[in-house]
Design a protein around this motif. Structure first.
Motif, short mmCIF file in Angstrom:
data_model
loop_
_atom_site.label_atom_id
_atom_site.label_comp_id
_atom_site.label_asym_id
_atom_site.label_seq_id
_atom_site.Cartn_x
_atom_site.Cartn_y
_atom_site.Cartn_z
N HIS A 150 0.75 -1.28 -0.04
CA HIS A 150 0.03 0.04 0.02
C HIS A 150 1.01 1.06 -0.16
O HIS A 150 2.06 1.24 0.34
N THR A 151 0.16 2.48 -0.40
CA THR A 151 0.88 3.58 -0.29
C THR A 151 0.05 4.70 0.44
O THR A 151 -1.38 4.77 0.36
N CYS A 152 0.59 5.65 1.15
CA CYS A 152 -0.22 6.57 1.75
C CYS A 152 0.53 8.29 1.43
O CYS A 152 1.62 8.13 1.44
N ARG A 154 0.25 12.49 2.77
CA ARG A 154 -0.16 13.45 3.31
C ARG A 154 -0.43 14.51 2.44
O ARG A 154 0.55 15.01 1.85
N VAL A 160 -4.84 12.74 5.00
CA VAL A 160 -4.20 11.66 4.71
C VAL A 160 -4.92 10.70 3.83
O VAL A 160 -6.16 10.40 4.35
N ARG A 161 -4.53 10.36 2.65
CA ARG A 161 -4.94 9.43 1.58
C ARG A 161 -4.19 8.26 1.60
O ARG A 161 -2.98 8.21 1.43
N CYS A 162 -4.77 7.02 1.79
CA CYS A 162 -4.08 5.66 1.57
C CYS A 162 -4.68 4.78 0.51
O CYS A 162 -6.06 4.90 0.43
N TRP A 163 -3.86 4.17 -0.30
CA TRP A 163 -4.66 3.15 -1.33
C TRP A 163 -3.76 2.02 -1.56
O TRP A 163 -2.55 1.95 -1.00
N ASN A 166 -5.30 -3.71 1.81
CA ASN A 166 -6.07 -3.27 2.93
C ASN A 166 -6.58 -4.61 4.07
O ASN A 166 -7.33 -4.46 4.70
N LEU A 171 -5.04 0.83 5.36
CA LEU A 171 -5.58 2.03 4.99
C LEU A 171 -6.22 3.13 5.66
O LEU A 171 -6.47 4.00 5.43
N ASP A 173 -9.43 2.80 6.70
CA ASP A 173 -10.76 3.61 6.36
C ASP A 173 -11.89 2.90 6.83
O ASP A 173 -13.03 2.96 6.91
#
Length: 180
Positions: A150-152, A154, A160-163, A166, A171, A173
């Motif tokens: 995964h990647t996050c 700021r 903060v967004r993560c994708w 998961n 992530l 979420d």
């Protein structure tokens, strides 16, 4: 492990089975080793079996394992010396994960390349890419970091967004669903 020295050179040490030390060999080193092309380094990041350096001119060079295109040179050929990442300029930050790499550009955009089986490149697909692809989201990136799958990022507004993968909730979420 790698370090950038105050003179802009870099040294790496440790396992080197895939050339991740960037010194032209695959022999491990228990002491810091200089490598070819390890000069004019602004920042350096070590992934699982590959390493990337952001140069002072805003370009990026990577070396080591490349089975998923994480070196970003358009191939899946391993390299024991630094190779140029295709099409990157004005890079402000780099990050290396297990089998993917990302860069934050000076204009706040992000590019990622390499393995994408869980959507960790953030381009809305699960297709790997041996060259940088644009990360799809709205907002300017202030900082980017990579995990195994995964990647996050700021954003400059503090969000903060993560994708990516998961399955352990990485992530943040509240689900176990992957996000591309």
């Amino acid at each position: 492990s790698c370090a950038r020295l105050s003179d802009g050179t870099a040294r790496c040490w440790g396992n080197n089975g895939n050339g991740q030390l960037g010194n032209g060999t695959d022999a491990a080193s228990t002491t810091p080793a200089a490598g070819s092309g390890h000069d004019n380094v602004a920042k350096i990041t070590a992934g699982y079996r590959h390493t990337c350096a952001q140069l002072i001119d805003g370009t990026v060079r990577c070396w080591g394992y490349n089975g998923y295109g994480q070196l970003g040179d358009g191939t899946t050929t391993e390299s024991t010396v630094p190779v140029a990442v295709t099409g990157l300029a004005n890079v402000a930050q780099i990050a290396a994960g297990t089998n993917h790499s990302c860069a934050r550009l000076a204009d706040g955009q992000a590019r990622c390349w390499g393995r994408n089986s869980e959507g960790q490149l953030g381009n809305g697909t699960t297709t790997q890419s041996a060259t940088p692809v644009a990360v799809n989201w709205f907002g300017d990136v202030a900082e980017i970091t990579l995990g195994e799958w995964h990647t996050c990022a700021r954003l400059t507004d503090g969000v903060v967004r993560c994708w990516g993968g998961n399955w352990h909730g990485q992530l943040g979420d509240g689900t176990h669903l992957d996000s591309t």
